[in-house]
Design a protein around this motif. Structure first.
Motif, PDB file in Angstrom:
ATOM      1  N   ILE A  77      15.034   8.854   0.058  1.00 32.18           N
ATOM      2  CA  ILE A  77      13.602   8.575   0.169  1.00 32.18           C
ATOM      3  C   ILE A  77      13.078   7.838  -1.066  1.00 32.18           C
ATOM      4  CG2 ILE A  77      12.779  10.760  -0.834  1.00 32.18           C
ATOM      5  CD1 ILE A  77      10.667  10.716   1.542  1.00 32.18           C
ATOM      6  N   THR A  78      12.167   6.910  -0.822  1.00 29.32           N
ATOM      7  CA  THR A  78      11.566   6.108  -1.889  1.00 29.32           C
ATOM      8  C   THR A  78      10.080   5.950  -1.598  1.00 29.32           C
ATOM      9  OG1 THR A  78      13.618   4.875  -2.296  1.00 29.32           O
ATOM     10  CG2 THR A  78      11.605   3.849  -3.038  1.00 29.32           C
TER      11      THR A  78
ATOM     12  N   MET B 120       7.494  13.986  -2.939  1.00 28.46           N
ATOM     13  CA  MET B 120       8.863  13.822  -2.432  1.00 28.46           C
ATOM     14  C   MET B 120       9.854  14.204  -3.528  1.00 28.46           C
ATOM     15  SD  MET B 120       9.509   9.707  -2.673  1.00 28.46           S
ATOM     16  CE  MET B 120       9.653   8.940  -4.296  1.00 28.46           C
ATOM     17  N   ILE B 121      11.121  14.271  -3.139  1.00 34.00           N
ATOM     18  CA  ILE B 121      12.214  14.389  -4.112  1.00 34.00           C
ATOM     19  C   ILE B 121      12.809  12.987  -4.218  1.00 34.00           C
ATOM     20  CG2 ILE B 121      14.427  15.471  -4.653  1.00 34.00           C
ATOM     21  CD1 ILE B 121      13.561  17.818  -2.841  1.00 34.00           C
ATOM     22  N   PRO B 122      12.433  12.224  -5.259  1.00 30.25           N
ATOM     23  CA  PRO B 122      12.796  10.799  -5.325  1.00 30.25           C
ATOM     24  C   PRO B 122      14.298  10.558  -5.182  1.00 30.25           C
ATOM     25  CG  PRO B 122      11.232  11.349  -7.052  1.00 30.25           C
ATOM     26  CD  PRO B 122      11.669  12.649  -6.440  1.00 30.25           C
TER      27      PRO B 122
ATOM     28  N   PHE C 273      15.532  14.558 -20.753  1.00 28.81           N
ATOM     29  CA  PHE C 273      14.339  13.743 -20.520  1.00 28.81           C
ATOM     30  C   PHE C 273      14.623  12.509 -19.668  1.00 28.81           C
ATOM     31  CE2 PHE C 273      14.249  15.695 -24.770  1.00 28.81           C
ATOM     32  CZ  PHE C 273      13.231  16.630 -24.560  1.00 28.81           C
ATOM     33  N   ALA C 274      15.767  12.507 -18.986  1.00 26.93           N
ATOM     34  CA  ALA C 274      16.123  11.365 -18.138  1.00 26.93           C
ATOM     35  C   ALA C 274      15.033  11.114 -17.107  1.00 26.93           C
ATOM     36  CB  ALA C 274      17.457  11.624 -17.446  1.00 26.93           C
ATOM     37  N   ARG C 275      14.671   9.864 -16.933  1.00 24.51           N
ATOM     38  CA  ARG C 275      13.618   9.528 -15.971  1.00 24.51           C
ATOM     39  C   ARG C 275      13.897   8.153 -15.370  1.00 24.51           C
ATOM     40  NH1 ARG C 275      12.614   9.435 -21.129  1.00 24.51           N
ATOM     41  NH2 ARG C 275      11.359   7.805 -22.110  1.00 24.51           N
ATOM     42  N   LYS C 276      13.586   8.039 -14.108  1.00 26.11           N
ATOM     43  CA  LYS C 276      13.882   6.819 -13.353  1.00 26.11           C
ATOM     44  C   LYS C 276      12.674   5.899 -13.374  1.00 26.11           C
ATOM     45  CE  LYS C 276      16.392   5.581  -9.162  1.00 26.11           C
ATOM     46  NZ  LYS C 276      17.000   6.129  -7.945  1.00 26.11           N
ATOM     47  N   ILE C 277      12.933   4.613 -13.623  1.00 30.59           N
ATOM     48  CA  ILE C 277      11.856   3.634 -13.667  1.00 30.59           C
ATOM     49  C   ILE C 277      11.987   2.578 -12.579  1.00 30.59           C
ATOM     50  CG2 ILE C 277      12.996   2.083 -15.337  1.00 30.59           C
ATOM     51  CD1 ILE C 277      10.162   1.809 -16.661  1.00 30.59           C
ATOM     52  N   CYS C 278      13.176   2.474 -11.995  1.00 34.54           N
ATOM     53  CA  CYS C 278      13.393   1.478 -10.934  1.00 34.54           C
ATOM     54  C   CYS C 278      14.348   2.035  -9.887  1.00 34.54           C
ATOM     55  CB  CYS C 278      13.956   0.182 -11.518  1.00 34.54           C
ATOM     56  SG  CYS C 278      14.214  -1.118 -10.293  1.00 34.54           S
ATOM     57  N   ALA C 279      13.905   2.053  -8.635  1.00 29.75           N
ATOM     58  CA  ALA C 279      14.734   2.501  -7.512  1.00 29.75           C
ATOM     59  C   ALA C 279      15.322   1.297  -6.787  1.00 29.75           C
ATOM     60  CB  ALA C 279      13.903   3.337  -6.549  1.00 29.75           C
TER      61      ALA C 279
ATOM     62  N   PRO D  94       0.857  -1.186   0.000  1.00 28.69           N
ATOM     63  CA  PRO D  94       0.000   0.000   0.000  1.00 28.69           C
ATOM     64  C   PRO D  94       0.899   1.244   0.000  1.00 28.69           C
ATOM     65  CG  PRO D  94      -0.659  -1.555   1.713  1.00 28.69           C
ATOM     66  CD  PRO D  94       0.668  -2.021   1.203  1.00 28.69           C
ATOM     67  N   HIS D  95       0.344   2.400  -0.287  1.00 24.31           N
ATOM     68  CA  HIS D  95       1.139   3.629  -0.419  1.00 24.31           C
ATOM     69  C   HIS D  95       2.006   3.863   0.826  1.00 24.31           C
ATOM     70  CE1 HIS D  95      -1.230   4.573  -3.955  1.00 24.31           C
ATOM     71  NE2 HIS D  95      -2.344   4.512  -3.247  1.00 24.31           N
ATOM     72  N   VAL D  96       3.310   3.990   0.612  1.00 27.33           N
ATOM     73  CA  VAL D  96       4.234   4.179   1.729  1.00 27.33           C
ATOM     74  C   VAL D  96       5.490   4.892   1.236  1.00 27.33           C
ATOM     75  CG1 VAL D  96       5.280   1.879   1.410  1.00 27.33           C
ATOM     76  CG2 VAL D  96       5.460   3.018   3.632  1.00 27.33           C
ATOM     77  N   TYR D  97       6.039   5.733   2.098  1.00 26.87           N
ATOM     78  CA  TYR D  97       7.323   6.397   1.824  1.00 26.87           C
ATOM     79  C   TYR D  97       8.329   5.881   2.847  1.00 26.87           C
ATOM     80  CZ  TYR D  97       4.540   9.535  -1.031  1.00 26.87           C
ATOM     81  OH  TYR D  97       3.684  10.042  -1.976  1.00 26.87           O
ATOM     82  N   THR D  98       9.536   5.553   2.368  1.00 26.46           N
ATOM     83  CA  THR D  98      10.574   5.074   3.282  1.00 26.46           C
ATOM     84  C   THR D  98      11.831   5.922   3.092  1.00 26.46           C
ATOM     85  OG1 THR D  98      11.565   3.419   1.788  1.00 26.46           O
ATOM     86  CG2 THR D  98       9.639   2.741   3.079  1.00 26.46           C
ATOM     87  N   LEU D  99      12.484   6.214   4.197  1.00 20.47           N
ATOM     88  CA  LEU D  99      13.688   7.046   4.183  1.00 20.47           C
ATOM     89  C   LEU D  99      14.872   6.229   4.663  1.00 20.47           C
ATOM     90  CD1 LEU D  99      14.661  10.061   3.740  1.00 20.47           C
ATOM     91  CD2 LEU D  99      14.458  10.303   6.222  1.00 20.47           C
TER      92      LEU D  99
END
Length: 238
Positions: A92-93, A188-190, A154-160, A55-60
């Motif tokens: 943060i993710t 957030m700032i990914p 146009f760099a973009r992240k698809i997997c953290a 479920p929606h969650v942010y982790t640091l």
């Protein structure tokens, strides 16, 4: 060297519950290694791989900056999201529905004792998977994870990615956006990286939804090849 990896697909599961389960598996492996050293024994250490959707969650991460979470507790509550400070590397993710999260809990003594190689292999697993969808994914120098259009505006992240390792035992892992709600990344700032976008596989393919189970199978195929592992499917324990 035990290259058997016990695979569990936990489905959608609360972050803290999954984190506690990871910790128990991690501790068990470490305890076996300590016993082997103290008693000059040769007990086999297990390896695990967990798939989960949170479920929606942010982790640091432990080196992360709290300022990279751009909203307060009230907004998180309104968005149905939770927040945890955790013991992995990285900043943060976000995790949420439509994202494939993988937690390899491996004794790297069974594979290779090189954490940088481990991270590169996880990235390669994702890069090879995305290539099967016609996407040219790649690494971005100095930034762990998998990206598209590196070196362009146009760099973009698809997997953290963010891992923890102790005594060559790993935990935490990767989060691949497959059908993710990208609006949650605006809070957030990914990974603490400003001015770079985030994307999802379904967006890149121009589809409403991508088959998540198919993505998981492709990831496992490349993981098995890269790590020369033998996957053993288990019933979910939690």
């Amino acid at each position: 060297m035990n290259k058997k990896v016990h695979l569990e697909d936990l489905g959608q599961k609360d972050y803290k519950e999954t984190w506690d389960y990871q910790e128990s598996l991690f501790k068990n492996i470490v305890d076996v290694k300590i016993r082997n050293r103290r008693e000059d024994a040769s007990l086999e250490t297990p390896n695990h791989f967990l798939f989960v959707e949170h479920p929606h969650v942010y982790t640091l991460g432990k080196s992360g900056n709290m300022a990279n979470l751009l909203v307060d507790d009230k907004v998180l509550e309104e968005k149905g999201a939770t927040f945890y400070k955790i013991n992995r590397g990285g900043d943060i993710t976000y995790h949420g529905p439509g994202q494939v999260v993988g937690y390899p809990i491996l004794d790297l003594d069974n594979f290779f004792t090189d954490i940088h190689k481990y991270l590169r292999f996880l990235e390669e697993m994702v890069i090879l998977t995305l290539s099967e969808y016609g996407l040219k994914a790649e690494r971005s120098e100095g930034e762990t994870g998998v990206w598209l259009d590196v070196g362009t505006p146009f760099a973009r992240k698809i997997c953290a990615m963010g891992v923890r390792a102790s005594r060559w035992v790993t935990m935490h892992g990767f989060a691949l956006n497959v059908n993710a709600d990208l609006g949650y990344f605006d809070l957030m700032i990914p990974c603490g990286i400003k001015d770079k976008a985030v994307t999802s596989l379904n967006v890149e393919l121009g589809k409403k939804e991508v088959d998540i189970d198919e993505v998981k199978q492709k990831l496992l195929k490349h993981f098995t090849t890269l790590f020369e592992a033998e996957m053993i499917k288990e019933k979910a324990s939690i």
